[in-house]
Design a protein around this motif. Structure first.
Motif, PDB file in Angstrom:
ATOM      1  N   ASN A  70      20.622   8.233  -1.409  1.00  0.00           N
ATOM      2  CA  ASN A  70      19.237   8.464  -1.829  1.00  0.00           C
ATOM      3  C   ASN A  70      18.299   7.392  -1.279  1.00  0.00           C
ATOM      4  OD1 ASN A  70      20.039  10.715  -3.287  1.00  0.00           O
ATOM      5  ND2 ASN A  70      20.201   9.611  -5.218  1.00  0.00           N
ATOM      6  N   LEU A  74      14.991   7.479   1.145  1.00  0.00           N
ATOM      7  CA  LEU A  74      13.685   7.070   0.621  1.00  0.00           C
ATOM      8  C   LEU A  74      13.198   5.764   1.245  1.00  0.00           C
ATOM      9  CD1 LEU A  74      14.266   7.851  -3.178  1.00  0.00           C
ATOM     10  CD2 LEU A  74      12.898   9.172  -1.564  1.00  0.00           C
ATOM     11  N   ARG A  82       7.613  10.069  -1.163  1.00  0.00           N
ATOM     12  CA  ARG A  82       8.535   8.986  -1.510  1.00  0.00           C
ATOM     13  C   ARG A  82       8.110   8.270  -2.781  1.00  0.00           C
ATOM     14  NH1 ARG A  82       8.110   3.551  -0.413  1.00  0.00           N
ATOM     15  NH2 ARG A  82      10.070   2.370  -0.401  1.00  0.00           N
ATOM     16  N   LEU A  86      10.195   8.004  -6.371  1.00  0.00           N
ATOM     17  CA  LEU A  86      10.576   6.722  -6.964  1.00  0.00           C
ATOM     18  C   LEU A  86      10.051   6.591  -8.384  1.00  0.00           C
ATOM     19  CD1 LEU A  86      10.141   4.239  -3.973  1.00  0.00           C
ATOM     20  CD2 LEU A  86      12.259   5.092  -4.982  1.00  0.00           C
ATOM     21  N   SER A 137      16.123   1.374  -2.890  1.00  0.00           N
ATOM     22  CA  SER A 137      14.995   1.834  -2.085  1.00  0.00           C
ATOM     23  C   SER A 137      14.088   0.675  -1.713  1.00  0.00           C
ATOM     24  CB  SER A 137      14.194   2.901  -2.844  1.00  0.00           C
ATOM     25  OG  SER A 137      14.977   4.051  -3.058  1.00  0.00           O
TER      26      SER A 137
END
Length: 254
Positions: A70, A74, A82, A86, A137
């Motif tokens: 993931n 991202l 994006r 998040l 991320s």
């Protein structure tokens, strides 16, 4: 932190008579292991220990893999929306588990996974991966693009770049996540209590909570149960303490 653990360990090897006459802070005259042995057989602790290990190990590995996939999309892939995704992961981490109990119970019943270890593995993997995705991320968002561009020039595709470049460089961070996921899942009580009801599938925290709630144990056996419940998690932490420290240090330097 050490003092409460020491008190529990002392009372776990103390006889009920010594506990009643001398109190919880006194040292035992000898090692009284009957409470530990009785508790082990009463709750079939070996089975509970194996269930907790299988669930925690499976969740920690699967959650890290899912988080990496993931976060790679991202943080490096820069998919559309994006920021919204998040935020969704962040909101999912703030939801109280009590709000998930009703839908998860009926969903597990509907798909035939109720009272199986797989149900807890699936649910906890999703929950842990939500946190892992949010964290990774941000980490992968700062990943040097020059390295990936050089790999692309050499003919490496996205999957190969992930496996051969991103994962090895991010290994310290992934090690930290793996350790945290294992310990968090091991200590999880509420969701296993909802999804696991039979004696053959229960985990260590559920077995301890149920037995103590039924008031079947004296003070020394309660201490023995607490000691047996926390020792595996402490042992796992101590074994991988160097890995955890190295991962945190490398992440701080980066």
């Amino acid at each position: 932190m050490i003092f409460p653990f020491a008190i529990v360990a002392i009372n776990a090897v103390k006889s009920p008579a010594e506990y009643s006459s001398q109190g919880p802070l006194s040292l035992p005259d000898g090692l009284y292991l009957r409470g530990i042995v009785d508790f082990w057989h009463r709750v079939e602790f070996g089975t509970k220990l194996w269930n907790s290990f299988v669930i925690s190990a499976s969740v920690s590995v699967l959650a890290v893999v899912l988080s990496v996939l993931n976060a790679y999309a991202l943080g490096i892939g820069r998919v559309k929306g994006r920021l919204s995704i998040l935020v969704l992961f962040l909101v999912a981490n703030t939801l109280p588990q009590e709000s998930l109990a009703y839908p998860l119970y009926y969903l597990a019943k509907a798909v035939g996974l109720y009272d199986t270890r797989l149900s807890v593995i699936v649910v906890m993997t999703v929950i842990q991966a939500a946190f892992g995705t949010y964290l990774l991320s941000a980490v992968l968002g700062q990943f040097p693009k020059e390295i990936l561009e050089a790999a692309a020039i050499d003919g490496a595709g996205r999957l190969r770049s992930l496996v051969r470049i991103v994962v090895p460089i991010s290994r310290p961070t992934l090690s930290v996540l793996l350790i945290f996921f294992f310990i968090w899942t091991w200590n999880e009580f509420f969701l296993p209590l909802i999804l696991l009801i039979s004696n053959d599938t229960q985990t260590v925290p559920v077995a301890l909570g149920v037995l103590q709630g039924e008031r079947y144990m004296d003070a020394t056996m309660s201490s023995a149960s607490a000691l047996l419940g926390v020792v595996p998690a402490i042992a796992f932490f101590l074994i991988f303490q160097r890995t955890l420290t190295r991962g945190v240090t490398v992440g701080a330097i980066k």
